[in-house]
Design a protein around this motif. Structure first.
Motif, PDB file in Angstrom:
ATOM      1  N   PHE A 154     -24.216   9.151   0.324  1.00  0.00           N
ATOM      2  CA  PHE A 154     -23.324  10.239   0.715  1.00  0.00           C
ATOM      3  C   PHE A 154     -21.885   9.946   0.287  1.00  0.00           C
ATOM      4  O   PHE A 154     -21.190  10.830  -0.221  1.00  0.00           O
ATOM      5  CB  PHE A 154     -23.412  10.450   2.228  1.00  0.00           C
ATOM      6  CG  PHE A 154     -22.424  11.428   2.774  1.00  0.00           C
ATOM      7  CD1 PHE A 154     -22.532  12.781   2.513  1.00  0.00           C
ATOM      8  CD2 PHE A 154     -21.386  10.997   3.585  1.00  0.00           C
ATOM      9  CE1 PHE A 154     -21.623  13.694   3.036  1.00  0.00           C
ATOM     10  CE2 PHE A 154     -20.469  11.893   4.117  1.00  0.00           C
ATOM     11  CZ  PHE A 154     -20.595  13.240   3.844  1.00  0.00           C
ATOM     12  N   GLU A 208     -21.564  10.624  -3.410  1.00  0.00           N
ATOM     13  CA  GLU A 208     -21.572  12.069  -3.673  1.00  0.00           C
ATOM     14  C   GLU A 208     -20.274  12.724  -3.205  1.00  0.00           C
ATOM     15  O   GLU A 208     -19.728  13.589  -3.889  1.00  0.00           O
ATOM     16  CB  GLU A 208     -22.752  12.738  -2.965  1.00  0.00           C
ATOM     17  CG  GLU A 208     -24.083  12.469  -3.600  1.00  0.00           C
ATOM     18  CD  GLU A 208     -25.209  13.230  -2.907  1.00  0.00           C
ATOM     19  OE1 GLU A 208     -24.952  13.988  -1.931  1.00  0.00           O
ATOM     20  OE2 GLU A 208     -26.361  13.070  -3.350  1.00  0.00           O
ATOM     21  N   PHE A 209     -19.786  12.311  -2.043  1.00  0.00           N
ATOM     22  CA  PHE A 209     -18.563  12.883  -1.487  1.00  0.00           C
ATOM     23  C   PHE A 209     -17.389  12.627  -2.434  1.00  0.00           C
ATOM     24  O   PHE A 209     -16.567  13.520  -2.683  1.00  0.00           O
ATOM     25  CB  PHE A 209     -18.307  12.285  -0.104  1.00  0.00           C
ATOM     26  CG  PHE A 209     -17.332  13.034   0.763  1.00  0.00           C
ATOM     27  CD1 PHE A 209     -16.508  14.043   0.274  1.00  0.00           C
ATOM     28  CD2 PHE A 209     -17.228  12.737   2.105  1.00  0.00           C
ATOM     29  CE1 PHE A 209     -15.617  14.719   1.100  1.00  0.00           C
ATOM     30  CE2 PHE A 209     -16.348  13.399   2.937  1.00  0.00           C
ATOM     31  CZ  PHE A 209     -15.538  14.387   2.429  1.00  0.00           C
ATOM     32  N   GLN A 262     -17.560  12.238  -5.659  1.00  0.00           N
ATOM     33  CA  GLN A 262     -17.762  13.120  -6.805  1.00  0.00           C
ATOM     34  C   GLN A 262     -17.368  14.555  -6.468  1.00  0.00           C
ATOM     35  O   GLN A 262     -16.808  15.269  -7.303  1.00  0.00           O
ATOM     36  CB  GLN A 262     -19.218  13.068  -7.272  1.00  0.00           C
ATOM     37  CG  GLN A 262     -19.606  11.741  -7.878  1.00  0.00           C
ATOM     38  CD  GLN A 262     -21.092  11.668  -8.195  1.00  0.00           C
ATOM     39  OE1 GLN A 262     -21.907  12.341  -7.585  1.00  0.00           O
ATOM     40  NE2 GLN A 262     -21.437  10.834  -9.164  1.00  0.00           N
ATOM     41  N   VAL A 263     -17.638  14.986  -5.251  1.00  0.00           N
ATOM     42  CA  VAL A 263     -17.236  16.326  -4.811  1.00  0.00           C
ATOM     43  C   VAL A 263     -15.710  16.433  -4.812  1.00  0.00           C
ATOM     44  O   VAL A 263     -15.140  17.410  -5.315  1.00  0.00           O
ATOM     45  CB  VAL A 263     -17.825  16.640  -3.416  1.00  0.00           C
ATOM     46  CG1 VAL A 263     -17.165  17.868  -2.799  1.00  0.00           C
ATOM     47  CG2 VAL A 263     -19.327  16.836  -3.510  1.00  0.00           C
ATOM     48  N   ALA A 293     -22.039  17.387  -1.316  1.00  0.00           N
ATOM     49  CA  ALA A 293     -22.486  16.056  -0.899  1.00  0.00           C
ATOM     50  C   ALA A 293     -23.351  16.245   0.346  1.00  0.00           C
ATOM     51  O   ALA A 293     -22.994  17.021   1.249  1.00  0.00           O
ATOM     52  CB  ALA A 293     -21.295  15.165  -0.569  1.00  0.00           C
ATOM     53  N   LYS A 350     -19.096  17.244  -8.730  1.00  0.00           N
ATOM     54  CA  LYS A 350     -20.327  17.640  -8.035  1.00  0.00           C
ATOM     55  C   LYS A 350     -19.947  18.734  -7.042  1.00  0.00           C
ATOM     56  O   LYS A 350     -18.840  18.744  -6.509  1.00  0.00           O
ATOM     57  CB  LYS A 350     -20.919  16.415  -7.331  1.00  0.00           C
ATOM     58  CG  LYS A 350     -22.310  16.594  -6.797  1.00  0.00           C
ATOM     59  CD  LYS A 350     -22.849  15.245  -6.317  1.00  0.00           C
ATOM     60  CE  LYS A 350     -24.228  15.364  -5.742  1.00  0.00           C
ATOM     61  NZ  LYS A 350     -25.286  15.579  -6.693  1.00  0.00           N
TER      62      LYS A 350
END
Length: 152
Positions: A130, A133-134, A136-137, A145, A142
């Motif tokens: 997470f 991903e966070f 990248q967000v 996330a 992205k």
């Protein structure tokens, strides 16, 4: 029953600030909330704390935003979004706690504020994924996330 989860999206307002919108579900409950954040600060504080192993009680990852007190930027008048993660048991399970609430302006309707508090269990590998991903967000690489929880 579907797995509990936290979903995060970020909508940038300018180079450094934007709105983090969280959708959380746990059991039969679901809630959404949002607040404005400095993305660099989120990366340097919350994401750094998320990646620590093990999580320590005196340095838990917490993200919170809303209406800050005038003259005291370190204290919230209203918290619209809070995400915190802490150790849950001796087997290394974590508890994810998400609070969301609506904005209340100084009007006669101030007592109509809605809020929800949801919790679910998660494991360290899911929190690490997470955090990646966070980030990248926040960097615009992205769209969403997702932190998957443990099915009860």
């Amino acid at each position: 029953m579907s797995a509990p989860e936290l979903q995060i999206v970020y909508r940038t307002d300018e180079e450094y600030t934007g709105q983090i919108r969280a959708t959380v579900k746990s059991g039969q409950f679901r809630a959404e909330g949002a607040a404005w954040f400095d993305r660099i600060n989120v990366k340097q504080t919350f994401l750094v704390a998320l990646r620590k192993f093990p999580l320590l009680e005196n340095d838990l990852p917490t993200l919170e935003g809303g209406f800050w007190q005038s003259g005291n930027p370190g204290r919230l008048d209203q918290c619209h979004l809070r995400i915190s993660i802490r150790p849950y048991d001796s087997r290394g399970t974590l508890i994810v706690h998400v609070d969301v609430s609506s904005e209340v302006w100084k009007t006669p309707d101030a007592d109509l504020q809605n809020s929800a508090s949801l919790r679910f269990r998660a494991e360290y590998p899911a929190v690490e994924a997470f955090a990646r991903e966070f980030e990248q967000v926040l960097d615009g690489k992205k769209e969403i996330a997702i932190l998957k929880g443990i099915v009860a």
